[in-house]
Design an enzyme around this catalytic site. Structure first.
Site: not given
Length: 379
Positions: A255, A364, A314, A362, A171, A175, A287
């Site tokens: 990666r 956080d 990066e 992954y 998805r 916003r 970035r």
């Protein structure tokens, strides 16, 4: 000496485990192949600027227990992540919100923005997306896909969007408000003084050996782990699960990243924001991070404005053995391969695998802390 636990990895997962087990009266040793603690959240102070050596890390969580836990070790500022996307010479706010849509199409109301997206999705005419490009077009339409998704995603994964599976984008978080706060979490911020101090406090009183590679230093004898003259009853391993088993089923996919850091002492403000994403495929980096903006351009110790600045570009890279793996490549092939390693891991009675590499997912930072707390609770 005999220890209860050998913990491989002085990153956030390993440090939380070491602290909590030590509080329970267990004797632990932590080792890490790097020459510093804190893993990928390592920050180094350079002339008053805390440099995120392995990419930007912004702490965010809705888990109040985790927030209170990490606040034992540092005071957090009120930094809110509001990255900018740069496509050619056009600048857009992220995440996709009314500021983004207004800049892209000149619209001013949510109804106008929704109408443009709905029209472009209808024009794409995709009902059964077969790849990431088709998935993105079916969700966002042509403009957002071409300017803000396509190039960045192809650089990140090293493949064309037509070759990437659709499920990578399940998805897209649109916003329809004028709000550039990237995260929805209740608690957000950057630890004042950087992340390294958090891990150092967690590891206080715990024997920690750096520049120590598990594969070279540790052996298994008679069901125990041995390092020099020390033995260990249980291993907590936060390295690569496939490497632990000598890639017996073949390597998993990862990666890697390359960081190119510049110290610019004749410039006080390079880009005006902590994170700017470059979404063109032709620009090789994804970035640029300007580290001083994470702490509002001030020295954490003195509160005075910092002179000069430090930036980091990066570059995503294809991972090969011997390179640092930064995040897993989750597809059907790797899920099946990891399942085989996971089954083999369950047969290791005195080994616990944790962290992003040990669990091949992954995480956080808040999820790392939660997983480590849950791990210790289950030991």
């Amino acid at each position: 000496m005999h220890y209860d636990y050998l913990i491989v990895g002085a990153g956030l997962f390993g440090a939380v485990c070491a602290r909590e087990l030590t509080k329970r009266g267990k004797h632990c040793v932590v080792i890490d192949r790097r020459e510093h603690v804190a893993g990928n959240i390592y920050t180094e102070n350079v002339r008053g600027i805390n440099v995120h050596r392995y990419g930007a890390h912004i702490f965010h969580t809705s888990d109040r227990e985790v927030w209170e836990y990490v606040n034992q070790f540092a005071e957090f500022n009120n930094y809110i992540n509001s990255p900018i996307a740069r496509y050619k010479n056009e600048l857009y706010n992220l995440p996709f919100n009314m500021n983004t849509f207004s800049k892209m199409w000149g619209v001013v109301t949510p109804a106008e923005a929704k109408a443009v997206i709905d029209r472009q999705v209808k024009e794409a005419g995709i009902t059964d997306p077969k790849n990431l490009e088709e998935q993105a077009l079916s969700l966002a339409g042509r403009d957002i896909y071409e300017k803000l998704i396509k190039g960045y995603t192809e650089k990140q994964w090293g493949r064309s969007c037509t070759e990437l599976p659709a499920f990578i984008i399940k998805r897209l978080p649109f916003r329809f408000v004028y709000d550039n706060n990237y995260f929805n979490d209740r608690y957000q911020g950057i630890p004042i003084g950087g992340y390294t101090g958090i891990v150092e406090k967690m590891l206080q009183g715990v024997k920690t050996v750096l520049s120590c590679d598990f594969r070279d230093a540790v052996k298994q004898e008679n069901g125990a782990f041995v390092m020099g003259d020390d033995t260990f009853g249980h291993l907590i391993y936060t390295g690569m699960i496939d490497e632990y088993f000598d890639y017996c089923y073949g390597p998993l996919q990862y990666r890697s990243l390359k960081f190119e850091t510049q110290e610019l002492w004749d410039c006080d403000n390079y880009q005006g924001n902590a994170v700017v994403n470059y979404t063109e495929r032709e620009v090789p980096y994804t970035r640029i991070i300007e580290h001083k903006h994470f702490e509002f351009g001030k020295d954490a110790k003195t509160g005075e404005p910092v002179k000069g600045t430090i930036i980091t570009r990066e570059y995503p890279q294809t991972w090969e053995k011997g390179m640092e793996p930064y995040y897993p490549v989750n597809n059907e092939e790797t899920k099946a391969l990891y399942a085989r390693y996971e089954e083999k891991a369950r047969a290791e009675g005195n080994v616990t695998f944790g962290g992003r590499l040990g669990m091949y997912r992954y995480f956080d930072m808040d999820k790392v802390i939660r997983a480590a707390l849950d791990c210790v609770a289950g030991l």
